[in-house]
Design a protein around this motif. Structure first.
Motif: not given
Length: 470
Positions: A92-96
């Protein structure tokens, strides 16, 4: 969340699609061939964003947002998806943000982090074609994307809350997702904020509840939506609701610093433009329309689905409202398959802006807009970059917007008004709530017009240099 007293409508179940209790049983042969899903959509304009191996059907975002606190956001996003291959793990895309728990089908799943990614290993492989749910519990202070080419976008702090403007890939700054427009899904939002603040999201307001010093807003977007079009704006807003003469529900919210005249102006322009474009481009593709004006420190408006976002100066311009609302057809309902086809969004919306300018001032014709730009012979940003292949550097450049609009006007002049608007209506009807490409548009234009348009599209969309003899 902590709901006690219902203020608006009775809260309905947030999820819009059925979820399985666990991942589908995997036949032994499939299990042996289960493999990780791709860690990218393979789009060179947004390298690394998006993922493969599954198709998201629905997002449920259950969030507590406290703009001035740490963490600013905390909650759980639950994703319902269908596996497009036998999956041993997926990204999954997830930043921070700090992830505290991940489940697949209600069972704890192993997870790890990679740059911009949450890597999930389900307790057992997921069969191709199997429906599954993944729930991610997380918290933190989201950070805006600050890109030297694309600018600042994503989660943006405002004076009294939050503005989320995510194009092209800022959604995963605040919720886990498959952050590429190719994977559209329906959305549910349950957002709890401190009393005195309002949370505005896509779709329709399904309920509002108060408990102690907090208020929970429930919103639903029942039509498929790209992640970059998802929005939750939080602040002190003035709100006006109603319906267009054509019957489309309207919800407009403006920052508390804007006077009643500003609220009424945005409402009136939204009503007028929505119904006008429905007559020209085909039926309005969604179940509500509207807009939000916030005090965000950005320089853009954004066509967030059903409810475009503006900053104060832009919202006062009818042509900007016309631009953003035209995106509901061109960009939101019919979304790009790859970001390199951005002109299908912005060229069309710029042309709609020109058409609205002509409505407002008959002397300010679409032809004069075309002529003004065509006379700019020494404009490399216009002529040296093909609209259908801008790359990351020129994604938001003049070629995509202005030359894209000029290509449409050239098409209109070539085929005539009757065929031109038939092409636009066929485009919005045949690709409604889906994705499409430049090649599909050019093929459709040739089919509907019955004309050979290959040279026109070649010189306007693909060639470098100022088109002549087209």
């Amino acid at each position: 969340m902590r709901a006690r007293r219902t203020v608006a409508s009775v809260l309905l179940p947030l999820a819009l699609t059925a979820c399985t209790a666990g991942s589908a049983r995997v036949p032994a042969q499939q299990a042996a061939h289960a493999a990780p899903g791709a860690a990218s959509a393979g789009d060179s304009v947004v390298p690394g964003s998006g993922n493969g191996g599954y198709d998201v059907q629905h997002y449920d975002l259950d969030l507590k947002i406290t703009p001035q606190a740490h963490p600013a956001v905390a909650g759980t996003t639950t994703i319902t998806a269908t596996a497009t291959q036998a999956l041993s793990r997926f990204d999954l895309d997830l930043a921070g943000l700090d992830v505290t728990k991940v489940t697949v089908g209600g069972v704890s799943a192993t997870h790890s982090r990679a740059p911009g990614k949450l890597v999930v290993t389900p307790p057992k492989p997921i069969a191709r074609g199997g429906s599954f749910t993944v729930a991610v519990t997380y918290s933190g202070n989201p950070k805006a994307v600050d890109d030297h080419l694309l600018g600042t976008y994503g989660w943006i702090r405002t004076g009294d809350g939050v503005f989320t403007g995510d194009e092209p890939d800022g959604a995963h700054s605040w919720f886990p997702s498959n952050d590429h427009p190719m994977d559209k899904a329906t959305f549910g939002f349950r957002v709890t904020v401190p009393r005195g603040l309002t949370a505005v999201a896509n779709g329709e307001l399904a309920g509002t509840t108060e408990s102690g010093d907090a208020v929970t807003y429930t919103w639903r977007e029942r039509d498929p939506m790209a992640t970059y079009l998802a929005m939750v704006d939080v602040g002190r807003f003035k709100v006006r609701q109603g319906r267009t003469p054509g019957g489309v529900p309207v919800y407009v919210a403006v920052d508390s610093s804007i006077d009643q005249a500003g609220l009424d102006s945005l409402y009136d322009n939204t009503v007028k433009v929505t119904d006008a474009w429905a007559k020209l481009f085909g039926p309005y593709p969604f179940t509500s329309t509207g807009g939000v004006v916030d005090d965000a420190p950005v320089r853009f408006a954004l066509e967030t689905q059903t409810r475009p976002e503006y900053i104060a100066g832009m919202a006062a311009l009818p042509t900007v409202v016309a631009h953003e609302l035209s995106h509901q057809w061109f960009g939101d309902s019919v979304s790009v398959t790859r970001w390199g086809d951005m002109w299908l969004n912005e060229g069309f919306a710029t042309y709609a802006e020109w058409m609205w300018g002509e409505r407002e001032n008959p002397a300010d014709t679409v032809q004069s807009q075309f002529d003004s730009r065509y006379s700019q012979t020494r404009s490399p940003d216009l002529w040296n970059i093909p609209p259908a292949a801008p790359g990351r550097t020129a994604l938001f450049g003049r070629s995509v917007y202005d030359r894209g609009a000029m290509a449409l006007h050239a098409l209109r002049k070539k085929v005539g008004d009757q065929r031109f608007f038939a092409i636009l209506r066929a485009w919005t009807a045949e690709h409604r709530h889906g994705n499409a490409t430049t090649a599909q548009f050019t093929a459709l234009a040739q089919r509907v017009s019955g004309m050979d348009l290959r040279h026109l599209f070649q010189v306007w969309l693909y060639d470098r240099g100022r088109p002549v003899n087209w």
